[in-house]
Design a protein around this motif. Structure first.
Motif, mmCIF file in Angstrom:
data_model
loop_
_atom_site.group_PDB
_atom_site.id
_atom_site.type_symbol
_atom_site.label_atom_id
_atom_site.label_comp_id
_atom_site.label_asym_id
_atom_site.label_seq_id
_atom_site.Cartn_x
_atom_site.Cartn_y
_atom_site.Cartn_z
ATOM 1 N N LYS A 11 6.881 3.713 -1.631
ATOM 2 C CA LYS A 11 5.779 4.650 -1.492
ATOM 3 C C LYS A 11 5.101 4.804 -2.846
ATOM 4 O O LYS A 11 5.779 5.006 -3.866
ATOM 5 N N ILE A 13 2.033 7.062 -4.607
ATOM 6 C CA ILE A 13 1.137 8.195 -4.420
ATOM 7 C C ILE A 13 0.551 8.601 -5.761
ATOM 8 O O ILE A 13 1.040 8.220 -6.820
ATOM 9 N N GLU A 14 -0.502 9.400 -5.690
ATOM 10 C CA GLU A 14 -1.082 9.980 -6.886
ATOM 11 C C GLU A 14 -0.348 11.285 -7.195
ATOM 12 O O GLU A 14 0.181 11.945 -6.280
ATOM 13 N N LYS A 15 -0.327 11.653 -8.475
ATOM 14 C CA LYS A 15 0.294 12.941 -8.831
ATOM 15 C C LYS A 15 -0.444 14.065 -8.119
ATOM 16 O O LYS A 15 -1.632 13.981 -7.825
ATOM 17 N N GLN A 17 -0.004 14.802 -5.117
ATOM 18 C CA GLN A 17 0.071 14.589 -3.675
ATOM 19 C C GLN A 17 1.466 14.934 -3.179
ATOM 20 O O GLN A 17 2.387 15.173 -3.965
ATOM 21 N N SER A 18 1.623 14.969 -1.875
ATOM 22 C CA SER A 18 2.927 15.237 -1.279
ATOM 23 C C SER A 18 3.457 13.963 -0.620
ATOM 24 O O SER A 18 2.698 13.055 -0.282
ATOM 25 N N VAL A 19 4.786 13.933 -0.468
ATOM 26 C CA VAL A 19 5.432 12.759 0.122
ATOM 27 C C VAL A 19 6.713 13.218 0.826
ATOM 28 O O VAL A 19 7.307 14.237 0.442
ATOM 29 N N GLN A 80 6.399 18.198 -3.052
ATOM 30 C CA GLN A 80 5.041 18.724 -2.984
ATOM 31 C C GLN A 80 4.836 19.800 -4.036
ATOM 32 O O GLN A 80 5.489 20.849 -3.950
ATOM 33 N N LEU A 112 9.869 5.414 -5.066
ATOM 34 C CA LEU A 112 8.640 6.211 -5.186
ATOM 35 C C LEU A 112 7.997 5.952 -6.542
ATOM 36 O O LEU A 112 8.661 6.040 -7.573
ATOM 37 N N VAL A 114 4.786 7.398 -8.706
ATOM 38 C CA VAL A 114 3.757 8.429 -8.798
ATOM 39 C C VAL A 114 2.790 8.031 -9.913
ATOM 40 O O VAL A 114 3.203 7.854 -11.073
#
Lengths: 115, 114
Positions: A11, A13-15, A17-19, A80, A112, A114
């Protein structure tokens, strides 16, 4: 015997964001663990469940991390909002019981990143 | 006091040689000392474990030596093979703290040269 299942495997994601990560333990295993493994380090326990109750969450950053195991079987771990330092592999493990001598069986982990 | 210190960080051994990884702990409440093996992209898997009432445990080519007074334990891999190339983690856990927690060492990356 099927092993511990985790998804997703990766995964990005951008900082801020939630995952969410999902884990399905080995059938019949009462104890479930979530670990964080930062690159070059050993796994660090975030939270341990016995059935659907929390046994230890002393190292879980509760301002941003949450986990649940509602029916005592599968579990979700949520972050989150995410921070850069949350980049790691999140490992789920299970054992038949929570005793010290019980072998923990690990899933393949969710990596993950980020940004 | 909850740390488990592991060394070396990395290790290169010739095929057929002996690989030795060392760990030290502080908390005398620890009562179970497992070693885990982790291949890239996989979760750790239990390799061998020991309780503090014995000084040595052997399973095939893998041996744990345990020194209770020095609070140290080590993993010896005899006749090391290229297939043993992986990251090895020592760990320690205690059942005496109202539940238990497994503390992992930082890991040793082993490479066995063919």
């Amino acid at each position: 015997e099927a092993g511990v299942a985790q998804s997703p495997r990766y995964k990005i994601i951008e900082k801020r964001q939630s995952v969410a990560f999902w884990c399905n333990p080995i059938s019949g295993h009462a104890t479930l663990y979530w670990y964080q493994q930062i690159l070059g380090q050993g796994p660090k326990l975030l939270i341990q469940f016995q059935n659907n109750g929390v046994v230890d969450d002393s190292q879980l950053p509760k301002d941003r991390f949450s986990a649940e195991r509602l029916k005592g079987v599968d579990s979700t771990l949520k972050i989150q909002p995410a921070k850069l330092e949350d980049s790691a592999v999140y490992l789920c493990a299970s054992s038949f019981t929570g005793g010290s001598y019980n072998e923990q069986f690990f899933g393949p982990g969710t990596r993950l990143t980020v940004l | 006091q909850q740390q488990v210190k592991q060394s070396p960080q990395s290790l290169i051994v010739q095929k057929g040689g002996i690989s030795i990884i060392n760990c030290a702990y502080e908390n005398t409440a620890f009562d179970y000392f497992p070693w885990y093996q982790q291949f890239p992209g996989k979760g750790p898997a239990l390799l061998i474990a020991i309780r503090p009432d014995v000084s040595e445990k052997k399973e095939g080519r893998f041996t744990i030596s345990f020194n209770k007074s020095a609070k140290q334990f080590s993993l010896h891999i005899m006749d090391s093979q290229p297939g043993d190339s992986a990251t090895y983690f020592c760990a320690a856990s205690s059942s005496n703290t109202g539940g238990f927690k497994t503390i992992f060492g930082a890991g040793t990356r082993l490479f066995v040269k063919a």
